[in-house]
Motif scaffolding. Sequence first.
Motif, PDB file in Angstrom:
ATOM      1  N   PRO A 276       0.886  -1.137   0.001  1.00 27.26           N
ATOM      2  CA  PRO A 276       0.056   0.026  -0.063  1.00 27.26           C
ATOM      3  C   PRO A 276       0.907   1.166  -0.036  1.00 27.26           C
ATOM      4  N   MET A 277       2.182   1.124   0.501  1.00 27.49           N
ATOM      5  CA  MET A 277       2.940   2.194   0.527  1.00 27.49           C
ATOM      6  C   MET A 277       3.304   2.747  -0.944  1.00 27.49           C
ATOM      7  N   ILE A 278       3.860   1.680  -1.568  1.00 27.77           N
ATOM      8  CA  ILE A 278       4.333   1.892  -2.901  1.00 27.77           C
ATOM      9  C   ILE A 278       3.192   2.219  -3.784  1.00 27.77           C
ATOM     10  N   ALA A 279       1.879   1.714  -3.797  1.00 20.69           N
ATOM     11  CA  ALA A 279       0.727   2.216  -4.348  1.00 20.69           C
ATOM     12  C   ALA A 279       0.331   3.421  -4.255  1.00 20.69           C
ATOM     13  N   LYS A 280       0.384   4.134  -3.033  1.00 22.39           N
ATOM     14  CA  LYS A 280       0.064   5.251  -2.913  1.00 22.39           C
ATOM     15  C   LYS A 280       1.139   6.570  -3.420  1.00 22.39           C
ATOM     16  N   ASN A 281       2.193   5.706  -3.539  1.00 23.69           N
ATOM     17  CA  ASN A 281       3.232   6.450  -4.303  1.00 23.69           C
ATOM     18  C   ASN A 281       3.949   6.129  -5.449  1.00 23.69           C
ATOM     19  N   ASP A 282       3.071   5.544  -6.433  1.00 25.49           N
ATOM     20  CA  ASP A 282       3.399   4.972  -7.678  1.00 25.49           C
ATOM     21  C   ASP A 282       4.012   5.879  -8.683  1.00 25.49           C
ATOM     22  N   ASP A 283       3.836   7.010  -8.421  1.00 26.11           N
ATOM     23  CA  ASP A 283       4.167   8.144  -9.403  1.00 26.11           C
ATOM     24  C   ASP A 283       5.510   8.638  -8.837  1.00 26.11           C
ATOM     25  N   LYS A 284       6.097   8.126  -7.696  1.00 23.43           N
ATOM     26  CA  LYS A 284       7.415   8.610  -7.201  1.00 23.43           C
ATOM     27  C   LYS A 284       8.472   7.307  -7.286  1.00 23.43           C
ATOM     28  N   LYS A 285       8.819   6.882  -8.576  1.00 21.43           N
ATOM     29  CA  LYS A 285       9.647   6.100  -8.891  1.00 21.43           C
ATOM     30  C   LYS A 285      10.893   5.604  -8.113  1.00 21.43           C
ATOM     31  N   GLU A 286      11.427   6.838  -7.702  1.00 23.66           N
ATOM     32  CA  GLU A 286      12.687   6.676  -6.861  1.00 23.66           C
ATOM     33  C   GLU A 286      12.376   6.292  -5.476  1.00 23.66           C
ATOM     34  N   TYR A 287      11.432   6.788  -4.691  1.00 20.00           N
ATOM     35  CA  TYR A 287      10.739   6.331  -3.378  1.00 20.00           C
ATOM     36  C   TYR A 287      10.354   4.699  -3.556  1.00 20.00           C
ATOM     37  N   ALA A 288       9.617   4.289  -4.278  1.00 14.58           N
ATOM     38  CA  ALA A 288       9.250   3.060  -4.711  1.00 14.58           C
ATOM     39  C   ALA A 288      10.402   2.117  -4.788  1.00 14.58           C
ATOM     40  N   TYR A 289      11.311   2.452  -5.554  1.00 14.97           N
ATOM     41  CA  TYR A 289      12.620   1.701  -5.584  1.00 14.97           C
ATOM     42  C   TYR A 289      13.342   1.430  -4.291  1.00 14.97           C
ATOM     43  N   LYS A 290      13.582   2.690  -3.605  1.00 14.76           N
ATOM     44  CA  LYS A 290      14.138   2.636  -2.436  1.00 14.76           C
ATOM     45  C   LYS A 290      13.475   1.775  -1.336  1.00 14.76           C
ATOM     46  N   ILE A 291      12.205   1.741  -1.251  1.00 14.28           N
ATOM     47  CA  ILE A 291      11.312   0.677  -0.409  1.00 14.28           C
ATOM     48  C   ILE A 291      11.584  -0.735  -0.635  1.00 14.28           C
ATOM     49  N   LEU A 292      11.810  -0.874  -2.011  1.00 14.27           N
ATOM     50  CA  LEU A 292      12.125  -2.333  -2.232  1.00 14.27           C
ATOM     51  C   LEU A 292      13.512  -2.613  -1.959  1.00 14.27           C
ATOM     52  N   CYS A 293      14.426  -1.842  -2.239  1.00 17.68           N
ATOM     53  CA  CYS A 293      16.031  -2.162  -1.695  1.00 17.68           C
ATOM     54  C   CYS A 293      15.868  -2.528  -0.243  1.00 17.68           C
ATOM     55  N   GLN A 294      15.024  -1.490   0.441  1.00 13.57           N
ATOM     56  CA  GLN A 294      15.149  -1.574   1.923  1.00 13.57           C
ATOM     57  C   GLN A 294      14.596  -2.820   2.237  1.00 13.57           C
ATOM     58  N   THR A 295      13.323  -3.272   1.823  1.00 13.70           N
ATOM     59  CA  THR A 295      12.780  -4.656   2.164  1.00 13.70           C
ATOM     60  C   THR A 295      13.933  -5.883   1.906  1.00 13.70           C
ATOM     61  N   LEU A 296      14.430  -5.778   0.569  1.00 15.99           N
ATOM     62  CA  LEU A 296      15.399  -6.785   0.200  1.00 15.99           C
ATOM     63  C   LEU A 296      16.533  -6.746   1.273  1.00 15.99           C
ATOM     64  N   PHE A 297      17.077  -5.833   1.686  1.00 16.57           N
ATOM     65  CA  PHE A 297      18.019  -5.666   2.543  1.00 16.57           C
ATOM     66  C   PHE A 297      17.721  -6.378   3.982  1.00 16.57           C
ATOM     67  N   TYR A 298      16.484  -6.065   4.592  1.00 21.39           N
ATOM     68  CA  TYR A 298      16.148  -6.822   5.855  1.00 21.39           C
ATOM     69  C   TYR A 298      15.927  -8.040   5.660  1.00 21.39           C
ATOM     70  N   THR A 299      15.412  -8.588   4.570  1.00 23.04           N
ATOM     71  CA  THR A 299      15.364  -9.941   4.291  1.00 23.04           C
ATOM     72  C   THR A 299      16.778 -10.656   4.341  1.00 23.04           C
ATOM     73  N   THR A 300      17.609 -10.180   3.653  1.00 19.95           N
ATOM     74  CA  THR A 300      19.133 -10.660   3.453  1.00 19.95           C
ATOM     75  C   THR A 300      19.513 -10.723   4.771  1.00 19.95           C
ATOM     76  N   ILE A 301      19.477  -9.843   5.758  1.00 17.33           N
ATOM     77  CA  ILE A 301      20.216  -9.774   7.001  1.00 17.33           C
ATOM     78  C   ILE A 301      19.577 -10.919   7.993  1.00 17.33           C
TER      79      ILE A 301
END
Length: 421
Positions: A276-301
Motif C-alpha cells: 500500500p505504501m508503494i501504491a500510494k506513491n506509484d508516481d514517485k519511482k525513486e521512493y518506490a525503488y528505495k522501499i524495495l531495496c530496503q525490504t530486500l536488505f532486511y530479508t538478507t540480514i
Amino acid sequence: MKKIEGKELEKNSIIVLFLTMLGSAINYLCQIIMGNFFTIKNYGIVNTIFSLILIISVIGTTSFMLISKRLSKKKNENYKVYRYVLKLVNSSVLIITIILICLYPILNKMLGHNNITFILTLLCVMSSVYPILYQGVYASVGEFLKLGLFTLIIPLIKFVGIMILNFINLNNNIELYFVIVLIIFGNFISLLIGTASSRKYFKKMSVENNYINTTVKVEYLNILIINSLLMFLMNVDVLSLSYFYDSKIVGLYSSVLVFGKIVYYFVSALVTVMLPMIAKNDDKKEYAYKILCQTLFYTTILTVILLIPLNVFAKEILNIIFGNKYDNAVSYMVYSSLICLSYSLNVILVNYLVGINKTDFTKLLFAIGIVILMICLLIFNDEQYISLIIIAIINFIIFIINFIKIKQEGLRSIKNEEVRS
C-alpha cells in the motif's frame, strides 16, 4: 516528508511483524506438536493440505493486493471496489472448486486415497480464501494493529484444538480429520469477524457511482495470474514430493520446511506494509525503488542471522524439537532453506511490481520458468535431492533476471525525475 514516509515501513512493519511472527510462532508450535504426536505419514498429508491451501488462497492474496492497493489510493471508490472484488472472488472460488473436483484422482493419491480427507480438504482450501480479503481492507486503511490481531485468529483456534487433541485418544484418520475441521472452523470465525469489523470502512461510501468495473476486473485477473504462477513455484517442492514419493518423505521434508519458512513469514509482514505504501506513491519511482531495496536488505540480514545457524546445527535442532524419528530429515535442511529464501525474494518483487503496475515481463518469466521446471522434475522424478536443488536454482534465476530489469528501469526513472526537477 520522505524521511517520515521512509520510517512508516519500519514502524508499521514492526507492528505487523510482531503479531504475524506471534501467529507464525503459534503455527510452529502446532507443527512441532503434530510432528511429535502424529505419524510421519499423517504429518506429511497435513502439510500437503497446507500447500494446497497456499496455492488456492492465491485468490484471497489477489483480493488482498488489489484492495490494499486500490483502496489506499482512491477512498471515494472503496465500497464499489470491495463489492466487485468480492463478486470476483466468489466466481473464482466456484471455478477452482470445479477444477479440484475434476482433479480428484491426482489429489486423492496425494492425500492418502481417503475420500473423507479429500472432501474436508476441499472445504478447507475454499474457506481459506475469504479471511485474506479482509486483511487487505485493514491494510488499505492503515489499521495494521487490527490486521495483525486478525491474523492471530486461525493460529490460536488451531493451537487450542491441537492441545485438546493431545488429551484425546483418537485413531490416525480421526486426528487428521480433526485438524482439517479446526482450520475450517477458524476460517468461518475469521469470516464473521472480518465482515462485522470492516463495515465501518464502507458505511459512508455505500452510494453507487460511475466507476467502471472493467478496470477492476482486468487488474484482478492480472494479479491473479501472477500470484498463481508465484504460488505454484512456492509449493512445487511439497507437491512434487507428494506426487512422486510417499507421505513419509513429505513428512520428513515438512519438518525442516518449518524452519526455512521463517524467512517467508518475515517477508509476508514486510510486503503487507510495503504494497500500500508503494501504491500510494506509484508516481514517485525513486521512493518506490528505495522501499524495495530496503525490504530486500532486511530479508538478507534475517537470512544470515537465522538460516546459517539452522543449517550448521540442523541435527541438534531437529532432535530437540521433533525427536529422533526425524533424524533422516537433516539432509533436507539446506534444500528447504534455499527454496524458501528464493521464493521469498520473488514474493517481494511481485508485490513491488503489482504496486507500480508492471507485471507483464514477470508473468512471462514465471511461465517460462515453470515449463522448464516441470520438464526437469519429470526427468529427475526419481532423484529427490536433484529435483529440490533445481527448484531453488530456477527460483533464484527468476529473481536475478527480474531484479536486474527492475534495477535498470529504476535507474532510468531516477534519472528522468532528476532531469524534470
